[in-house]
Design a protein around this motif. Structure first.
Motif, PDB file in Angstrom:
ATOM      1  N   ASP A  29       0.812  -1.222   0.000  1.00 56.94           N
ATOM      2  CA  ASP A  29       0.000   0.000   0.000  1.00 56.94           C
ATOM      3  C   ASP A  29       0.847   1.275   0.000  1.00 56.94           C
ATOM      4  OD1 ASP A  29       0.990   0.191   2.564  1.00 56.94           O
ATOM      5  OD2 ASP A  29      -0.952   0.182   3.566  1.00 56.94           O
ATOM      6  N   GLY A  30       2.119   1.149  -0.379  1.00 58.10           N
ATOM      7  CA  GLY A  30       3.012   2.302  -0.443  1.00 58.10           C
ATOM      8  C   GLY A  30       3.854   2.491   0.786  1.00 58.10           C
ATOM      9  N   THR A  31       3.431   1.902   1.889  1.00 63.31           N
ATOM     10  CA  THR A  31       4.192   1.984   3.129  1.00 63.31           C
ATOM     11  C   THR A  31       4.448   0.606   3.718  1.00 63.31           C
ATOM     12  OG1 THR A  31       3.292   4.171   3.659  1.00 63.31           O
ATOM     13  CG2 THR A  31       4.186   2.890   5.500  1.00 63.31           C
ATOM     14  N   GLU A  32       3.467  -0.250   3.632  1.00 61.79           N
ATOM     15  CA  GLU A  32       3.553  -1.600   4.205  1.00 61.79           C
ATOM     16  C   GLU A  32       3.255  -2.629   3.126  1.00 61.79           C
ATOM     17  OE1 GLU A  32       1.427  -4.277   7.755  1.00 61.79           O
ATOM     18  OE2 GLU A  32       0.803  -2.195   7.404  1.00 61.79           O
ATOM     19  N   SER A  33       3.805  -3.818   3.291  1.00 61.67           N
ATOM     20  CA  SER A  33       3.499  -4.923   2.383  1.00 61.67           C
ATOM     21  C   SER A  33       3.398  -6.208   3.178  1.00 61.67           C
ATOM     22  CB  SER A  33       4.558  -5.057   1.285  1.00 61.67           C
ATOM     23  OG  SER A  33       5.823  -5.341   1.845  1.00 61.67           O
ATOM     24  N   ASN A  34       2.683  -7.199   2.609  1.00 62.36           N
ATOM     25  CA  ASN A  34       2.509  -8.470   3.312  1.00 62.36           C
ATOM     26  C   ASN A  34       1.972  -9.502   2.318  1.00 62.36           C
ATOM     27  OD1 ASN A  34       2.348 -10.376   5.401  1.00 62.36           O
ATOM     28  ND2 ASN A  34       1.610  -8.832   6.856  1.00 62.36           N
ATOM     29  N   VAL A  35       1.789 -10.732   2.812  1.00 61.86           N
ATOM     30  CA  VAL A  35       1.248 -11.825   2.012  1.00 61.86           C
ATOM     31  C   VAL A  35       0.069 -12.431   2.764  1.00 61.86           C
ATOM     32  CG1 VAL A  35       1.704 -14.028   0.875  1.00 61.86           C
ATOM     33  CG2 VAL A  35       3.530 -12.319   1.058  1.00 61.86           C
ATOM     34  N   TYR A  36      -1.097 -12.541   2.093  1.00 66.94           N
ATOM     35  CA  TYR A  36      -2.297 -13.111   2.704  1.00 66.94           C
ATOM     36  C   TYR A  36      -2.796 -14.289   1.865  1.00 66.94           C
ATOM     37  CZ  TYR A  36      -2.933  -8.863   5.597  1.00 66.94           C
ATOM     38  OH  TYR A  36      -2.780  -7.844   6.496  1.00 66.94           O
ATOM     39  N   PHE A  83      -9.499  -2.804   2.528  1.00 66.75           N
ATOM     40  CA  PHE A  83      -8.183  -2.209   2.758  1.00 66.75           C
ATOM     41  C   PHE A  83      -8.332  -0.707   2.934  1.00 66.75           C
ATOM     42  CE2 PHE A  83      -6.205  -6.117   1.969  1.00 66.75           C
ATOM     43  CZ  PHE A  83      -4.832  -5.997   2.210  1.00 66.75           C
ATOM     44  N   ARG A  84      -7.567  -0.145   3.850  1.00 71.96           N
ATOM     45  CA  ARG A  84      -7.711   1.263   4.202  1.00 71.96           C
ATOM     46  C   ARG A  84      -6.792   2.142   3.368  1.00 71.96           C
ATOM     47  NH1 ARG A  84      -7.574   0.588  10.715  1.00 71.96           N
ATOM     48  NH2 ARG A  84      -7.434   2.860  10.665  1.00 71.96           N
ATOM     49  N   LEU A  85      -7.290   3.335   3.028  1.00 65.13           N
ATOM     50  CA  LEU A  85      -6.490   4.297   2.285  1.00 65.13           C
ATOM     51  C   LEU A  85      -5.315   4.768   3.123  1.00 65.13           C
ATOM     52  CD1 LEU A  85      -9.438   6.439   0.885  1.00 65.13           C
ATOM     53  CD2 LEU A  85      -8.070   4.805  -0.405  1.00 65.13           C
ATOM     54  N   ARG A  86      -4.196   5.024   2.465  1.00 64.92           N
ATOM     55  CA  ARG A  86      -3.014   5.529   3.159  1.00 64.92           C
ATOM     56  C   ARG A  86      -2.605   6.853   2.507  1.00 64.92           C
ATOM     57  NH1 ARG A  86       0.512   3.182   6.756  1.00 64.92           N
ATOM     58  NH2 ARG A  86      -0.219   1.062   6.359  1.00 64.92           N
ATOM     59  N   THR A  87      -2.350   7.866   3.340  1.00 66.97           N
ATOM     60  CA  THR A  87      -1.953   9.173   2.820  1.00 66.97           C
ATOM     61  C   THR A  87      -0.515   9.128   2.326  1.00 66.97           C
ATOM     62  OG1 THR A  87      -1.132   9.976   4.952  1.00 66.97           O
ATOM     63  CG2 THR A  87      -3.491  10.247   4.509  1.00 66.97           C
ATOM     64  N   SER A  88      -0.131  10.149   1.555  1.00 68.09           N
ATOM     65  CA  SER A  88       1.226  10.205   1.015  1.00 68.09           C
ATOM     66  C   SER A  88       2.276  10.333   2.115  1.00 68.09           C
ATOM     67  CB  SER A  88       1.351  11.376   0.039  1.00 68.09           C
ATOM     68  OG  SER A  88       0.998  12.593   0.684  1.00 68.09           O
ATOM     69  N   ASN A 108      -3.798  13.824  -0.986  1.00 64.33           N
ATOM     70  CA  ASN A 108      -2.802  13.009  -1.671  1.00 64.33           C
ATOM     71  C   ASN A 108      -2.789  11.611  -1.068  1.00 64.33           C
ATOM     72  OD1 ASN A 108      -1.557  15.050  -3.466  1.00 64.33           O
ATOM     73  ND2 ASN A 108      -1.015  16.035  -1.519  1.00 64.33           N
ATOM     74  N   LEU A 109      -3.049  10.616  -1.894  1.00 66.64           N
ATOM     75  CA  LEU A 109      -3.155   9.234  -1.431  1.00 66.64           C
ATOM     76  C   LEU A 109      -2.086   8.366  -2.075  1.00 66.64           C
ATOM     77  CD1 LEU A 109      -7.020   8.811  -1.777  1.00 66.64           C
ATOM     78  CD2 LEU A 109      -5.758   9.072   0.370  1.00 66.64           C
ATOM     79  N   GLU A 110      -1.647   7.395  -1.333  1.00 69.97           N
ATOM     80  CA  GLU A 110      -0.754   6.387  -1.886  1.00 69.97           C
ATOM     81  C   GLU A 110      -1.565   5.422  -2.755  1.00 69.97           C
ATOM     82  OE1 GLU A 110       2.387   6.029  -1.891  1.00 69.97           O
ATOM     83  OE2 GLU A 110       3.238   7.044  -0.140  1.00 69.97           O
ATOM     84  N   ASP A 111      -0.938   4.929  -3.801  1.00 66.42           N
ATOM     85  CA  ASP A 111      -1.562   3.866  -4.585  1.00 66.42           C
ATOM     86  C   ASP A 111      -1.384   2.541  -3.854  1.00 66.42           C
ATOM     87  OD1 ASP A 111      -1.931   5.905  -6.367  1.00 66.42           O
ATOM     88  OD2 ASP A 111      -0.399   5.215  -7.790  1.00 66.42           O
ATOM     89  N   ALA A 112      -2.131   1.522  -4.293  1.00 66.72           N
ATOM     90  CA  ALA A 112      -2.015   0.186  -3.697  1.00 66.72           C
ATOM     91  C   ALA A 112      -1.888  -0.840  -4.820  1.00 66.72           C
ATOM     92  CB  ALA A 112      -3.220  -0.132  -2.821  1.00 66.72           C
ATOM     93  N   ASP A 113      -1.080  -1.862  -4.572  1.00 66.18           N
ATOM     94  CA  ASP A 113      -0.844  -2.917  -5.558  1.00 66.18           C
ATOM     95  C   ASP A 113      -1.130  -4.284  -4.948  1.00 66.18           C
ATOM     96  OD1 ASP A 113       0.464  -1.467  -7.936  1.00 66.18           O
ATOM     97  OD2 ASP A 113       1.605  -0.722  -6.216  1.00 66.18           O
TER      98      ASP A 113
END
Length: 436
Positions: free
Chosen positions: A78-85, A196-201, A421-426
């Motif tokens: 999510d631009g700041t954190e990553s994980n595997v589910y 999933f929650r939005l994350r600011t820049s 300003n929002l972070e993108d998510a992948d």
């Protein structure tokens, strides 16, 4: 005589020899000759088989059991954190089992029923404290009776269904996707991560979710597209199919109603499917509660699919529009009118002996589909875009599909200064679906 000609004669001689043995062999002894307990072992075995055999209710109604199991492994960032589910699909396309029964009443007339039970464990769509998001990787959903209805059907007059069922316009646009990837990747959040929650820049985690930018007031849920795609109690009528065309109508109490038309066929070397549907929803007994005094939602959808049979190239598109007729939330703010569209293009070809291989790219855009939480925070407009694609391999011998897909979320919101300003998510998902 040649060796080729002697083979049939040899076979005939062997057959005559065995026939002679059968004629002169002694007859088997009767049960009385072998004693009273001769069949005890056989009767015990029959009793065992009877005790372990699945039975249908009666001999008049046939029973078919079918369904599929689908699970995914998703890597997200999510631009700041990553994980595997690890999770399932859901809710309407989750792993499930269907029990279909049918009986013939008279020539051309049948009666039947359908019971569909879902496994909502790992449902990425579910909200609340148990939602799958950056703070929680699992969902402890249970089995759920999604559908339960009976029907009467005439070959010439059509089909009448009563109970908890999919209504006339359900997925009229989405179900036109005949590429083989409709279940695993489509324009709804049923194949995504609305909780999933939005994350600011700046890296802060907002309380607002991606689903609040793809919200449908018709059902009061972050569906993205297919705004009345959830089953409800009601009555549905389907016409017979004429030259590939059919029509449907349905109604449910207090009140909602739907109309739809569909086409499927081949035209000049192209496989073609099309669907259009209209929903009017004023019932308060929808699947999710919206904080409003009443409900007055209308949803229109249209979709089509075209595939060139010789090359396997295909194109699929959907448009949806929701009109909430100026309905106010309990906060006094109005539910917005909104629209969305989706395009998927790719190729479907059998390049491996396993089965067809599908390679595709897709794009979805959701305009002003602001949910109650976003509106009450001050949002006035929004744009959510989802860009992605994938590859799927069908394995015919196992009735299975394995796939790898990618989804990229990006959004803009007006009216909430903290979310300028929002972070993108992948999201990258590897999954499998096996039918039975």
């Amino acid at each position: 005589m040649s060796r080729r000609a002697s083979a049939p004669l040899a076979s005939a001689g062997l057959f005559a020899a065995f026939a002679g043995l059968a004629v002169f062999a002694p007859l088997p002894a009767s049960a009385a000759d072998l004693g009273g307990d001769c069949c005890a072992d056989l009767e015990e075995r029959v009793a065992e088989l009877e005790a372990t055999t699945a039975r249908k209710g009666n001999r008049k109604v046939s029973l078919t059991v079918s369904g599929y199991i689908a699970q995914e492994i998703t890597v997200w960032d999510d631009g700041t954190e990553s994980n595997v589910y690890i999770h399932g699909l859901g809710p309407t396309q989750a792993s499930h089992v269907k029990f279909n029964g049918q009986a013939t009443i008279a020539p051309g007339w049948t009666a039947g029923y359908m019971l569909r039970i879902q496994d909502l464990t790992g449902n990425a769509f579910a909200g609340g404290d148990n939602a799958i998001n950056q703070l929680n990787g699992s969902n402890n959903g249970n089995l759920n009776t999604q559908m339960s209805f009976w029907y009467l059907q005439s070959e010439s007059l059509g089909k009448l269904s009563v109970g908890r069922l999919a209504h006339a316009a359900k997925s009229a646009g989405m179900f036109t996707d005949l590429s083989g990837t409709q279940i695993i990747d489509n324009y709804t959040f049923l194949a995504g991560f609305p909780q999933f929650r939005l994350r600011t820049s700046s890296g802060e985690l907002s309380s607002l979710t991606w689903g609040q930018l793809g919200f449908c007031y018709t059902q009061g849920a972050p569906l993205g597209g297919d705004c009345n795609g959830i089953v409800m109690n009601g009555v549905r009528y389907d016409t017979p199919t004429f030259a590939g065309f059919s029509a449907s109508a349905s109604w449910g109490e207090d009140d909602f109603w739907e109309l739809a038309a569909r086409y499927s066929g081949e035209i000049a070397g192209f496989k073609v499917a099309a669907g259009v549907g209209y929903t009017s929803m004023t019932s308060e007994t929808t699947s999710f509660v919206v904080p409003a005094d009443h409900k007055d939602s209308e949803f229109f959808q249209a979709g089509a699919y075209v595939q060139h049979l010789a090359t396997g190239l295909f194109l699929h598109g959907i448009y949806g529009n929701e009109d909430n007729n100026g309905t106010a939330l309990t906060s006094g703010r109005l539910e917005p009118d909104s629209d969305h569209y989706y395009v998927k293009a790719g190729i479907r070809r059998k390049v491996l002996p396993l089965g067809a291989t599908i390679v595709y790219g897709d794009y979805a855009r959701y305009n002003d589909q602001l949910g109650p939480a976003a509106i009450n925070m001050g949002a006035t407009s929004s744009t959510l875009e989802r860009i992605g694609g994938g590859i799927a391999q069908e394995i015919d011998a196992a009735a299975m599909t394995v796939y790898l897909k990618y989804q990229h979320y990006q959004a803009d919101i007006d009216g909430i200064s903290d979310l300028d300003n929002l972070e993108d998510a992948d999201f990258v998902s590897f999954g499998g679906l096996i039918n039975f």
